[in-house]
Design a protein around this motif. Structure first.
Motif, PDB file in Angstrom:
ATOM      1  N   ALA A 109       0.838  -1.199   0.000  1.00  0.00           N
ATOM      2  CA  ALA A 109       0.000   0.000   0.000  1.00  0.00           C
ATOM      3  C   ALA A 109       0.873   1.250   0.000  1.00  0.00           C
ATOM      4  CB  ALA A 109      -0.923  -0.006   1.218  1.00  0.00           C
ATOM      5  N   ASP A 110       0.350   2.323  -0.597  1.00  0.00           N
ATOM      6  CA  ASP A 110       1.098   3.577  -0.657  1.00  0.00           C
ATOM      7  C   ASP A 110       0.788   4.490   0.517  1.00  0.00           C
ATOM      8  OD1 ASP A 110       2.416   3.649  -3.512  1.00  0.00           O
ATOM      9  OD2 ASP A 110       0.414   2.840  -3.790  1.00  0.00           O
ATOM     10  N   ASP A 111      -0.392   4.329   1.078  1.00  0.00           N
ATOM     11  CA  ASP A 111      -0.800   5.229   2.147  1.00  0.00           C
ATOM     12  C   ASP A 111      -1.872   4.534   2.989  1.00  0.00           C
ATOM     13  OD1 ASP A 111      -0.806   7.539   3.668  1.00  0.00           O
ATOM     14  OD2 ASP A 111      -1.185   8.871   1.979  1.00  0.00           O
ATOM     15  N   TYR A 112      -2.236   5.170   4.099  1.00  0.00           N
ATOM     16  CA  TYR A 112      -3.120   4.552   5.068  1.00  0.00           C
ATOM     17  C   TYR A 112      -3.902   5.646   5.776  1.00  0.00           C
ATOM     18  CZ  TYR A 112      -4.350   1.142   8.760  1.00  0.00           C
ATOM     19  OH  TYR A 112      -5.009   0.301   9.600  1.00  0.00           O
ATOM     20  N   ILE A 113      -5.217   5.489   5.839  1.00  0.00           N
ATOM     21  CA  ILE A 113      -6.069   6.451   6.538  1.00  0.00           C
ATOM     22  C   ILE A 113      -6.973   5.689   7.497  1.00  0.00           C
ATOM     23  CG2 ILE A 113      -7.862   8.227   6.316  1.00  0.00           C
ATOM     24  CD1 ILE A 113      -6.795   8.895   3.581  1.00  0.00           C
ATOM     25  N   SER A 114      -7.037   6.140   8.733  1.00  0.00           N
ATOM     26  CA  SER A 114      -7.879   5.495   9.731  1.00  0.00           C
ATOM     27  C   SER A 114      -9.282   6.088   9.716  1.00  0.00           C
ATOM     28  CB  SER A 114      -7.286   5.667  11.131  1.00  0.00           C
ATOM     29  OG  SER A 114      -6.046   5.008  11.233  1.00  0.00           O
ATOM     30  N   LYS A 115     -10.284   5.218   9.890  1.00  0.00           N
ATOM     31  CA  LYS A 115     -11.660   5.675  10.051  1.00  0.00           C
ATOM     32  C   LYS A 115     -11.883   6.071  11.513  1.00  0.00           C
ATOM     33  CE  LYS A 115     -13.424   2.176   6.801  1.00  0.00           C
ATOM     34  NZ  LYS A 115     -14.318   1.001   6.698  1.00  0.00           N
ATOM     35  N   PRO A 116     -12.689   7.108  11.764  1.00  0.00           N
ATOM     36  CA  PRO A 116     -13.330   7.997  10.791  1.00  0.00           C
ATOM     37  C   PRO A 116     -12.300   8.955  10.196  1.00  0.00           C
ATOM     38  CG  PRO A 116     -13.787   8.740  13.007  1.00  0.00           C
ATOM     39  CD  PRO A 116     -13.044   7.450  13.151  1.00  0.00           C
ATOM     40  N   PHE A 117     -12.461   9.296   8.924  1.00  0.00           N
ATOM     41  CA  PHE A 117     -11.485  10.142   8.256  1.00  0.00           C
ATOM     42  C   PHE A 117     -12.085  11.495   7.916  1.00  0.00           C
ATOM     43  CE2 PHE A 117     -13.548   7.217   5.344  1.00  0.00           C
ATOM     44  CZ  PHE A 117     -14.168   8.096   4.459  1.00  0.00           C
ATOM     45  N   ASN A 118     -11.192  12.443   7.722  1.00  0.00           N
ATOM     46  CA  ASN A 118     -11.589  13.790   7.322  1.00  0.00           C
ATOM     47  C   ASN A 118     -11.682  13.854   5.803  1.00  0.00           C
ATOM     48  OD1 ASN A 118     -10.572  16.614   6.315  1.00  0.00           O
ATOM     49  ND2 ASN A 118     -11.430  16.980   8.356  1.00  0.00           N
ATOM     50  N   ALA A 119     -12.780  14.393   5.296  1.00  0.00           N
ATOM     51  CA  ALA A 119     -13.000  14.423   3.847  1.00  0.00           C
ATOM     52  C   ALA A 119     -11.904  15.180   3.116  1.00  0.00           C
ATOM     53  CB  ALA A 119     -14.361  15.041   3.542  1.00  0.00           C
ATOM     54  N   LEU A 120     -11.484  16.313   3.654  1.00  0.00           N
ATOM     55  CA  LEU A 120     -10.465  17.123   2.992  1.00  0.00           C
ATOM     56  C   LEU A 120      -9.123  16.397   2.964  1.00  0.00           C
ATOM     57  CD1 LEU A 120     -11.278  20.692   4.373  1.00  0.00           C
ATOM     58  CD2 LEU A 120     -11.847  19.738   2.125  1.00  0.00           C
ATOM     59  N   GLU A 121      -8.819  15.677   4.052  1.00  0.00           N
ATOM     60  CA  GLU A 121      -7.568  14.914   4.087  1.00  0.00           C
ATOM     61  C   GLU A 121      -7.595  13.794   3.060  1.00  0.00           C
ATOM     62  OE1 GLU A 121      -4.843  12.182   7.101  1.00  0.00           O
ATOM     63  OE2 GLU A 121      -6.824  12.854   7.726  1.00  0.00           O
ATOM     64  N   LEU A 122      -8.706  13.082   2.963  1.00  0.00           N
ATOM     65  CA  LEU A 122      -8.832  12.004   1.980  1.00  0.00           C
ATOM     66  C   LEU A 122      -8.655  12.534   0.566  1.00  0.00           C
ATOM     67  CD1 LEU A 122      -9.542   9.042   1.273  1.00  0.00           C
ATOM     68  CD2 LEU A 122     -11.938   9.754   1.203  1.00  0.00           C
TER      69      LEU A 122
END
Length: 234
Positions: free
Chosen positions: A95-108
């Protein structure tokens, strides 16, 4: 129009991300499990995958492994878990990146745009003819970084790096002797503000070393400057 595949077993999450990304002009494909996602990837020219970790039939980790067998397109992992071990495992699997839930829309959205920019540069450079790119090279012993082609060779062997891995090694190679902190590397490559607890860079450095070094525990190319960061000084 760039195509993004959203893979998550929660319909609400798929629909929410679709709303965010459609407003940015992307064409969206959706899947509720890894097996269905692989079928979509076989028939569509997808530019980026947003991939949940925990799914039925074929989980996100196994799906990422399958994707990496055939493609270098960017993969952003999603997970409701926040433990570092899940993140490290996902990044280790390609994977290139990782985002934890809940996530911020602008960050995504920002991360999607950043990875698509890198991937588009990678595709454009890879499609150049040989004559266009014999010039832009960085040579470090038997390691050759072909900047125009987005390729790395060790001797005669082509080393298969992801676009993110290529960006990191190029950043260090272009600045031989300069020490980059983890924050410097993250902000230069991901174009995002670095968070103190984020170990994404360390995982990617380890993956690069596994590919380019004869012994990743005794690296010749990417050196660790303890307490400071990393450098290439050949």
């Amino acid at each position: 129009m760039e195509k993004i595949l959203i893979v998550d077993d929660e319909k609400e999450i798929r629909d929410l991300i679709e709303i965010y990304l459609k407003s940015e002009g992307y064409e969206i494909f959706k899947s509720e499990n890894g097996l269905e996602a692989l079928e979509i990837l076989n028939r569509e020219e997808i530019d980026l995958v947003i991939l949940d970790v925990m799914m039925p039939k074929l989980d996100g980790i196994q799906t990422c492994i399958k994707i990496r067998e055939k493609s270098e397109l960017p993969v952003i992992m999603l997970s409701a878990k926040s433990e570092d071990i899940d993140k490290i495992f996902g990044l280790n699997m390609g994977a290139d990146d990782y985002i934890s839930k809940p996530f911020n829309a602008l960050e995504l959205i920002a991360r999607v745009k950043s990875h698509l920019r890198k991937y588009n540069r990678y595709k454009n450079m890879s499609s150049c003819t040989e004559s266009m790119k014999l010039e832009n090279e960085i040579i470090i012993d038997d390691l050759v970084i072909k900047l125009d082609l987005h390729q790395v060779y060790k001797g005669d062997e082509l080393i298969k790096l992801t676009p993110t891995e290529f960006e990191i090694i190029t950043l260090l190679a272009k600045n031989k002797g300069k020490v980059f902190s983890i924050a410097n590397i993250y902000e230069s490559v991901w174009k995002q503000e670095y968070l103190e607890s984020d170990n994404t860079v360390m995982v990617h450095i380890r993956k690069i070393r596994e590919k380019v070094e004869e012994d990743s525990r005794k690296p010749r190319f990417i050196k660790t400057v303890w307490g400071v960061g990393y450098k290439i000084d050949k």
